[in-house]
Design a protein around this motif. Structure first.
Motif, PDB file in Angstrom:
ATOM      1  N   SER A 128      47.249  53.930  42.755  1.00  0.00           N
ATOM      2  CA  SER A 128      46.895  52.762  41.952  1.00  0.00           C
ATOM      3  C   SER A 128      46.174  51.769  42.851  1.00  0.00           C
ATOM      4  CB  SER A 128      48.157  52.133  41.331  1.00  0.00           C
ATOM      5  OG  SER A 128      47.806  51.124  40.402  1.00  0.00           O
ATOM      6  N   LEU A 184      37.311  51.560  39.836  1.00  0.00           N
ATOM      7  CA  LEU A 184      38.688  51.308  39.395  1.00  0.00           C
ATOM      8  C   LEU A 184      39.024  49.817  39.434  1.00  0.00           C
ATOM      9  CD1 LEU A 184      40.648  54.263  41.031  1.00  0.00           C
ATOM     10  CD2 LEU A 184      39.943  54.011  38.644  1.00  0.00           C
ATOM     11  N   LYS A 193      40.476  48.001  36.320  1.00  0.00           N
ATOM     12  CA  LYS A 193      41.734  47.246  36.427  1.00  0.00           C
ATOM     13  C   LYS A 193      41.572  45.838  35.855  1.00  0.00           C
ATOM     14  CE  LYS A 193      44.272  44.784  40.020  1.00  0.00           C
ATOM     15  NZ  LYS A 193      44.306  44.503  41.467  1.00  0.00           N
ATOM     16  N   PHE A 228      46.751  55.727  38.188  1.00  0.00           N
ATOM     17  CA  PHE A 228      45.387  56.149  37.896  1.00  0.00           C
ATOM     18  C   PHE A 228      45.201  57.669  37.918  1.00  0.00           C
ATOM     19  CE2 PHE A 228      43.616  51.795  38.928  1.00  0.00           C
ATOM     20  CZ  PHE A 228      43.110  51.594  37.657  1.00  0.00           C
TER      21      PHE A 228
END
Length: 252
Positions: free
Chosen positions: A127, A163, A167, A203
């Protein structure tokens, strides 16, 4: 914009024009009380003449609205509109960025399998923390060396930047759906932020499952499993006791 409910109004002033100059002392002007002289030439207040509201035109009335703030109402509507825009934008961004991240992760996973085949059968996930750095998640299947290697391998790819945008979009979607009322019956009920994101969103699992279009459904499923929901809108059950309603307990 249509307003279905008209707030209560009070009439606080009335203007009445009159062409009757024979007895002007009994006219009512701007809601003021009229007066007349008595036999001793002192002023005696007369009873205010009640206007015939049916005979008045709109221009003859001054209307005050009680319990309604037009500026506050418009500000609230603008705020709701802004929140709705953020929800829609974030919803779309989650789909777009999920597709991009999935393609990138597929390539990175292939590279990892070639470079470290010993990791293929080990269980791990990852993550982003509050600084958008890669965090490796595992249940003891990885050694410290494995963790460091994976962090370095994932940290310096274009995947991390994609990402980070995903996020941010996920958090915005949740917060915007909650709205300024600070409660929600949908995804906004869950508590997710920069501080706890890496404890909730995995993720690896997310990108292996998503096809992009279902990104928000998978996000919701991860929130339901690992996030608290302090912003949910509680409903209550009621009982009639001695002809009175009694609240018993909240229901989700």
């Amino acid at each position: 914009m249509n307003v279905n409910t008209i707030p209560p109004i009070n009439i606080n002033g009335v203007n009445i024009s009159t062409d009757d100059t024979k007895d002007a002392s009994f006219g009512v002007i701007s809601g003021a009380k009229s007066s007349a002289y008595n036999e001793t030439n002192t002023i005696t207040p007369q009873k205010e003449k009640e206007p015939d509201l049916k005979a008045l035109s709109p221009d003859d009335m001054t209307v005050q609205i009680i319990g309604y703030n037009p500026k506050g109402f418009l500000a609230a509507q603008e705020k709701r509109s802004d929140e709705a825009t953020k929800v829609l934008d974030s919803y779309i961004q989650n789909i777009v960025q999920s597709k991009n991240a999935k393609d990138q992760f597929a390539q990175v996973s292939s590279d990892i399998a070639q470079e470290r085949p010993d990791l293929v059968n080990k269980k791990w996930d990852f993550s982003l923390n509050a600084r958008d750095d890669i965090v490796i998640l595992h249940n003891g299947d990885l050694t410290d060396e494995d963790v460091n290697w994976l962090q370095d391998r994932l940290q310096y790819t274009g995947l991390k930047e994609t990402l980070a945008e995903l996020k941010s979009s996920m958090i915005t979607l949740v917060e915007s759906e909650r709205g300024y009322d600070m409660y929600s019956t949908n995804i906004g009920r869950y508590d997710i932020s920069e501080a706890n994101f890496d404890q909730i969103i995995h993720f690896g699992e997310f990108l292996n499952k998503t096809n992009g279009e279902d990104a928000n459904q998978i996000l919701t499923s991860q929130l339901a499993i690992r996030a608290d929901d302090p912003y949910k809108n509680l409903t209550y059950e009621y009982l009639v006791v001695n002809e009175h309603l009694t609240k018993t307990k909240p229901t989700p």
